[in-house]
Design a protein around this motif. Sequence first.
Motif, PDB file in Angstrom:
ATOM      1  N   ASP A  16       0.845  -1.194   0.000  1.00  0.00           N
ATOM      2  CA  ASP A  16       0.000   0.000   0.000  1.00  0.00           C
ATOM      3  C   ASP A  16       0.882   1.247   0.000  1.00  0.00           C
ATOM      4  OD1 ASP A  16       0.933   0.265   2.598  1.00  0.00           O
ATOM      5  OD2 ASP A  16      -0.933  -0.386   3.526  1.00  0.00           O
ATOM      6  N   ALA A  17       0.233   2.417   0.018  1.00  0.00           N
ATOM      7  CA  ALA A  17       0.972   3.667  -0.067  1.00  0.00           C
ATOM      8  C   ALA A  17       1.945   3.825   1.095  1.00  0.00           C
ATOM      9  CB  ALA A  17       0.001   4.851  -0.105  1.00  0.00           C
ATOM     10  N   VAL A  18       1.540   3.383   2.281  1.00  0.00           N
ATOM     11  CA  VAL A  18       2.400   3.506   3.462  1.00  0.00           C
ATOM     12  C   VAL A  18       3.649   2.650   3.299  1.00  0.00           C
ATOM     13  CG1 VAL A  18       2.536   3.205   5.953  1.00  0.00           C
ATOM     14  CG2 VAL A  18       0.398   3.997   4.921  1.00  0.00           C
ATOM     15  N   PHE A  46      -0.583  10.773  16.221  1.00  0.00           N
ATOM     16  CA  PHE A  46      -1.171   9.603  16.861  1.00  0.00           C
ATOM     17  C   PHE A  46      -2.361   9.075  16.058  1.00  0.00           C
ATOM     18  CE2 PHE A  46      -3.960   7.645  20.142  1.00  0.00           C
ATOM     19  CZ  PHE A  46      -3.127   6.590  20.477  1.00  0.00           C
ATOM     20  N   MET A  47      -3.189   9.978  15.520  1.00  0.00           N
ATOM     21  CA  MET A  47      -4.335   9.545  14.733  1.00  0.00           C
ATOM     22  C   MET A  47      -3.885   8.851  13.458  1.00  0.00           C
ATOM     23  SD  MET A  47      -7.508   9.154  14.359  1.00  0.00           S
ATOM     24  CE  MET A  47      -8.259  10.179  15.619  1.00  0.00           C
ATOM     25  N   VAL A  48      -2.869   9.408  12.787  1.00  0.00           N
ATOM     26  CA  VAL A  48      -2.339   8.762  11.584  1.00  0.00           C
ATOM     27  C   VAL A  48      -1.824   7.364  11.936  1.00  0.00           C
ATOM     28  CG1 VAL A  48      -0.515   8.852   9.830  1.00  0.00           C
ATOM     29  CG2 VAL A  48      -1.765  10.935  10.438  1.00  0.00           C
ATOM     30  N   GLU A  49      -1.103   7.277  13.055  1.00  0.00           N
ATOM     31  CA  GLU A  49      -0.556   5.996  13.491  1.00  0.00           C
ATOM     32  C   GLU A  49      -1.664   4.979  13.753  1.00  0.00           C
ATOM     33  OE1 GLU A  49       2.917   5.473  16.374  1.00  0.00           O
ATOM     34  OE2 GLU A  49       1.184   5.285  17.683  1.00  0.00           O
ATOM     35  N   MET A  50      -2.710   5.405  14.453  1.00  0.00           N
ATOM     36  CA  MET A  50      -3.801   4.489  14.771  1.00  0.00           C
ATOM     37  C   MET A  50      -4.562   4.073  13.515  1.00  0.00           C
ATOM     38  SD  MET A  50      -3.624   3.753  17.941  1.00  0.00           S
ATOM     39  CE  MET A  50      -1.836   3.860  17.738  1.00  0.00           C
ATOM     40  N   ASP A  51      -4.694   4.998  12.563  1.00  0.00           N
ATOM     41  CA  ASP A  51      -5.381   4.680  11.317  1.00  0.00           C
ATOM     42  C   ASP A  51      -4.608   3.618  10.539  1.00  0.00           C
ATOM     43  OD1 ASP A  51      -7.460   5.200   9.322  1.00  0.00           O
ATOM     44  OD2 ASP A  51      -5.834   6.040   8.123  1.00  0.00           O
ATOM     45  N   GLU A  52      -3.297   3.770  10.477  1.00  0.00           N
ATOM     46  CA  GLU A  52      -2.477   2.789   9.777  1.00  0.00           C
ATOM     47  C   GLU A  52      -2.490   1.446  10.507  1.00  0.00           C
ATOM     48  OE1 GLU A  52       1.342   4.609   9.281  1.00  0.00           O
ATOM     49  OE2 GLU A  52       0.597   6.155   7.927  1.00  0.00           O
ATOM     50  N   LEU A  53      -2.475   1.504  11.831  1.00  0.00           N
ATOM     51  CA  LEU A  53      -2.533   0.264  12.608  1.00  0.00           C
ATOM     52  C   LEU A  53      -3.859  -0.464  12.404  1.00  0.00           C
ATOM     53  CD1 LEU A  53      -0.847   1.203  15.985  1.00  0.00           C
ATOM     54  CD2 LEU A  53      -0.206  -0.674  14.479  1.00  0.00           C
ATOM     55  N   ALA A  54      -4.935   0.306  12.325  1.00  0.00           N
ATOM     56  CA  ALA A  54      -6.246  -0.309  12.115  1.00  0.00           C
ATOM     57  C   ALA A  54      -6.258  -1.091  10.805  1.00  0.00           C
ATOM     58  CB  ALA A  54      -7.332   0.768  12.110  1.00  0.00           C
ATOM     59  N   THR A  55      -5.648  -0.536   9.778  1.00  0.00           N
ATOM     60  CA  THR A  55      -5.562  -1.231   8.491  1.00  0.00           C
ATOM     61  C   THR A  55      -4.785  -2.526   8.631  1.00  0.00           C
ATOM     62  OG1 THR A  55      -5.668   0.861   7.268  1.00  0.00           O
ATOM     63  CG2 THR A  55      -4.747  -1.046   6.111  1.00  0.00           C
ATOM     64  N   LEU A  77       6.526  -2.801  12.642  1.00  0.00           N
ATOM     65  CA  LEU A  77       5.991  -1.786  13.543  1.00  0.00           C
ATOM     66  C   LEU A  77       7.157  -1.115  14.258  1.00  0.00           C
ATOM     67  CD1 LEU A  77       3.048  -3.787  15.179  1.00  0.00           C
ATOM     68  CD2 LEU A  77       2.939  -2.243  13.219  1.00  0.00           C
ATOM     69  N   ASP A  78       7.177   0.205  14.228  1.00  0.00           N
ATOM     70  CA  ASP A  78       8.286   0.946  14.814  1.00  0.00           C
ATOM     71  C   ASP A  78       7.754   1.935  15.838  1.00  0.00           C
ATOM     72  OD1 ASP A  78      10.727   2.015  15.373  1.00  0.00           O
ATOM     73  OD2 ASP A  78      11.049   2.945  13.425  1.00  0.00           O
ATOM     74  N   GLU A  79       8.011   1.661  17.132  1.00  0.00           N
ATOM     75  CA  GLU A  79       7.679   2.572  18.225  1.00  0.00           C
ATOM     76  C   GLU A  79       6.212   2.956  18.223  1.00  0.00           C
ATOM     77  OE1 GLU A  79      10.403   5.791  18.758  1.00  0.00           O
ATOM     78  OE2 GLU A  79      12.080   4.649  17.977  1.00  0.00           O
ATOM     79  N   VAL A  80       5.349   1.971  18.061  1.00  0.00           N
ATOM     80  CA  VAL A  80       3.912   2.219  18.086  1.00  0.00           C
ATOM     81  C   VAL A  80       3.487   2.687  19.475  1.00  0.00           C
ATOM     82  CG1 VAL A  80       1.664   1.089  17.982  1.00  0.00           C
ATOM     83  CG2 VAL A  80       3.392   0.615  16.237  1.00  0.00           C
ATOM     84  N   GLY A  81       2.636   3.696  19.519  1.00  0.00           N
ATOM     85  CA  GLY A  81       2.087   4.173  20.790  1.00  0.00           C
ATOM     86  C   GLY A  81       2.832   5.316  21.411  1.00  0.00           C
ATOM     87  N   ARG A  82       3.874   5.822  20.762  1.00  0.00           N
ATOM     88  CA  ARG A  82       4.641   6.892  21.398  1.00  0.00           C
ATOM     89  C   ARG A  82       3.974   8.253  21.231  1.00  0.00           C
ATOM     90  NH1 ARG A  82      10.012   7.848  17.637  1.00  0.00           N
ATOM     91  NH2 ARG A  82       8.958   8.532  15.741  1.00  0.00           N
ATOM     92  N   GLY A  83       2.900   8.312  20.436  1.00  0.00           N
ATOM     93  CA  GLY A  83       2.226   9.576  20.238  1.00  0.00           C
ATOM     94  C   GLY A  83       1.242   9.923  21.334  1.00  0.00           C
ATOM     95  N   THR A  84       1.152   9.079  22.371  1.00  0.00           N
ATOM     96  CA  THR A  84       0.251   9.359  23.484  1.00  0.00           C
ATOM     97  C   THR A  84       1.016   9.166  24.782  1.00  0.00           C
ATOM     98  OG1 THR A  84      -1.918   8.796  24.418  1.00  0.00           O
ATOM     99  CG2 THR A  84      -0.595   6.971  23.554  1.00  0.00           C
ATOM    100  N   SER A  85       0.309   9.126  25.918  1.00  0.00           N
ATOM    101  CA  SER A  85       0.990   8.979  27.205  1.00  0.00           C
ATOM    102  C   SER A  85       1.688   7.635  27.289  1.00  0.00           C
ATOM    103  CB  SER A  85      -0.019   9.105  28.349  1.00  0.00           C
ATOM    104  OG  SER A  85      -0.881   7.987  28.362  1.00  0.00           O
TER     105      SER A  85
END
Length: 920
Positions: A312-314, A724-733, A746-754
Motif C-alpha cells: 500500500d501507499a504507506v 497519533f491519529m495517523v498511526e492508529m489509522d495505519e494500525l487499524a488497516t 511496527l516501529d515505536e507504536v504508541g509513542r504519540g500518546t501517554s
Amino acid sequence: MDPALGPPEAMAEKRDELTPMMGQYHDLCERYDDALVLFQVGDFYETFCGAAERTARLLEVTLTSREDSTGEYPMTGIPIDNAESYIEDLLEAGYRVAVADQVEEPGESSGVVERAVTRVITPGTLTEDELLSSDDNNFVAAVARGPGDHDGLPDRDAHLALALLDVSTGDFLATSSSSEEAIADEISRFDPAEAVVGPDVRAGRGDATPDSSVPDDTDFFPEDCMVTPFDEAVFDRDRAAETVADYFGAPDSLLASDPEIRACGALLEYAEYARGSESEAEAEADDERESDRLEYLTHLRRYDPREYLLLDAVALRSLELFEPRAVHSRDDATLVGVLDETASALGGRKLRDWLRRPLLEPDRIEARLDAVEELNGSVRAREKLQELLRDVYDLERLIGRISRERANARDLRSLRDTLAVVPDVRAQLEDADCERLEQLHADLDPLADVREVIDDAIVEDPPIEITEGGIIAEGYDGDLDDLRETARDGKQWIDDLAERERERTGIDSLKVGYNSVHGYYIEVTNPNLDSVPEDYQRRQTLKNSERFVTPELKEREDEIVGAEERADELEYELFRDVRKTVADEVERVQDLADALATVDALVSLSTVAAQYDYARPELLERDRERGERGLEIDIEGGRHPVVERTQASFVPNDARFTDGQRLAVITGPNMSGKSTYMRQVAQIVLLSQVGSFVPAKSARLTPVDRIFTRVGASDDIAGGRSTFMVEMDELATILREADERSLVLLDEVGRGTSTADGLAIAQAITEHLHDEVGATTLFATHHHPLTEVTEQLADAFTLHFEVDQADGEVVFRHEVAPGAATGSYGVEVATAAGVPEPVVERSRELVAEAEDSPHAGGEGTGTAVEEPTADAGSTASRTTADGGDVPADVAAELRALDLGHMTPVEALTELDRLKRLLEE
C-alpha cells in the motif's frame, strides 16, 4: 469551472459579429471548456480575454491586446518553437491545455485559415518527450462503481473498478475489487498523474460537484493527481462495451465485471478526446470512430492484485521504493536507485514495474532468478548486452508517435537504428541455458522487413521537418528521382548562366543570384547598365545596381520551383506511406520492446548482484502440513541495500523467523539500528520476490503475500489528523487486513500518546498479532515492559541492539542479538545530539533518582516517578548542582519525565522547554 476557461464573455455577447478568426477561437473555447485553448496565429500560440490575463500572470509573459472591428481584447502569446516549456508550467499550475493548430496553409485558404484542436494535453495524457519522464510510466486512471458488494474476484458485480492507461506507451491495465481499500492501494501502487471519474465516483476536488448521495472518494487519489470529471455518457455500460470491443474484441472475455468495462471504455474515449482532431469536419463527425482510433493500443491486460505482493501507499513510502523519506536525501537513495543499472528507458520502466508488483508465484520468481544467475556468471555477455542496450531507443513511445502520425523521419531512423542492434543482442543470448533467456532469444524479432523499408526509404541523416524535402532516399521512387533531376538540371543551367552572360555582354561583374521574394535574377551594377541586352527585363532596382530576368531564366525558374514543390509534396506523401507501413507493425514493435526491456532489467539486476556481492535467495514453499503458518525467513548477514551504499561501512545482521518464532520485539536506543534492520528484512523479502539477488550472505525465504509497515512518525496537518491519529489509522488497516501470510513492521507504536496508554496499546497489538493474526512481525519499541509480554506468547521472542559505553559516551555497534536491551541510553543520546551540558547533567540526576525512588517501577516499567506531596515534606524549591533554586512546579515536571523511554527528540524538546522556564 475556472472563469479563464470556456468562451470569453466579451465574445459570447456578440458571437455573430466576431471576425472569422475570433469566431473560431470562441467556438473552440466553447467546445473545450475544461481546458485553456492555445490558438495558433502564425508562429505563436495566442490566448485572449480572461485566459490571456491568467496566462500572462502564470507564465510571466507580456500581456498585450488585439483590436478589430468588434472591440479590443487582451492577448498573450507564446512562441510555438519552445511551447513545451510553457505548457509544462500550465500543467503544473493545474490546467489542461487544448492546442489549436492551423491545419491548412495560409496560402491554400480562400478565407480564414482552418484551425482544430490537434491534442489536449493533461498530466495523464502526455505524449511529448520533453514533458515526460523517460524512466517511469505516466498513467491516467479511470474509476467506476458497480452495484455489487461481494467478496472475491472475479465477480461480475464487483464494487469498484480501476483502469490504467499510459497514453505514451500503450500500457493498458484493468482490475476490480469489492474492497475500496484494495483499489486505493492499486492507485497508490501505480501513482497516476490524472484520474478520470464518472458520475458515480465523487472526485472531491477539481470540477466535481459534491453529492452526498455518493461516497466521497477523495482519498483514492494522491494529492498531486489531477481529478477529471468526464462526460457521464462514456461510462454507460453498453457504450463502454462497444468502445472496448472496437479495440480488443468482446469485453466479456477480457474483463471480469461491468465496472471494469465501464472504466476501460471511458478511459479509451478520454484518450481519444485528448488526441484531438485534424479538422473541423473530422471533429464534427462523431460517427466516424475510425478517425479517432488509437491504433497502438493493442493490449488490454486484466489482472488480480492478489497475483502480486501487495504494497500500500504507506509501505511504498516507508520502504523507500521510489522516493526517499528524508527531504534532503539523495535522489538515488531509494531501492530503485540502487537497483537501476538499466541502459535504456525501456529497461528502466520495466524494472520499476517489477518493483511495483513483486511476484507471488514461485515458478515465475525462479525463472527470473535463473536468468539473473546465468547473466551474473557470464561477465562478458552481460557487459556486451549492457553496451548494446545503450543504443536502444524508447521503442514503446517511438511506435506510439509513429502510430499517432506525430513521428518525423528522424524517429523512423531511430527505430531503424534500434532494430540494427537486435541481431547482436540475440547473438549474446544464443547459447543461453535457462528457459527465460531462451524464450527472450526467441522473442527478439529483429523485424528485418521493417528495417529494410526504413533503410530503403529514409536518408541516413534526415531533417526534422517532414514537409520541406530531403527525407526520402535516392532510388526509392522513380517519379521523385525525375523531379529531383529536373530541379538539378535547372540549377546547373543557372550555375552556368553567369559565365555565359558575362561572355555575351562583356560585363565581368555580372552575377546571378536568388532570393525568396523575387526568385532568380541577373544583377548588373549601375556603371554597366548601358551594356545590358534588350532581352533583359528589369525586376528590381537597388541603390548601386539593378536586377533583371530573361524569358529563358524565368522559364527555368518555373521548372525548378515547380519540380521542387512537386518533389516536396511527393516526398511528404511517400513519407506518410512509409510511416503508415511501419505503424501497421505496431504490435510486433511493442512485443520487441517488451523483450528488450526484460533483457535490460535482468542485466541490471545481475550487474548489481555482481558488483555488490548479492546472493541468490532460496525460495521455500509453504508447509501445507503445518498449514499456512509455515512462513520462514532465514537471512544470514543481511544488509540494507540503500544504507550500505551511503555509508563507509555497514554491519550485516541475521534475521531468523520460523513457525516457532514469528514475532520479534526489538529494543535498543535510537540510532542503534532498529529501523534500518526492520526495513532491510522487508526489502530483502521484496527483492527476492522481484526475482533479484539479495544483499546477504544467504537467504531462505517463503514468499509473503503482503508487507505492512507502521514506521516513523508523521502527521496530516491539512487533513486535521495528529501523528497519533495517523498511526492508529495505519494500525487499524494492519490489524484488519494482515494474516498469517503477511510481513508486518511496527516501529515505536504508541509513542504519540501517554506512556501508560502507549504501552497498553503496544501490548494489545502484540497479543492480537500473535494470537489472532499470526503474521510474521518485527516490532521495534522503547516500551521495555513489552519484552516481558513475549514470555507469555509462544511464538514471540526478543532481540536487541548492542551498545557499548566508553568514557560516558555511547558507541553503537549496530549488531542485533537475542534478548532485551538493558537500557535506553536516552541521556547519552541526548548528549550526542548536542543538548546543553547543564540539562544533560540534571537529566542524569533525575534518572538516578527515578531508579532509587521507592515509587519507581524499576528499569523499563514505563511508570512515571510520582511527585512527593506537600505533606511528605516537599519544599517550594530545590537546590540545583550549581546552587540555584528550581521552582517546585519545574521540579515536579522534571521528576515526572520518563527519560528512559523517551526518544531523543522528545527528550530534547522537553528539556529545552524546562530550561527556558528556569531562565525566566
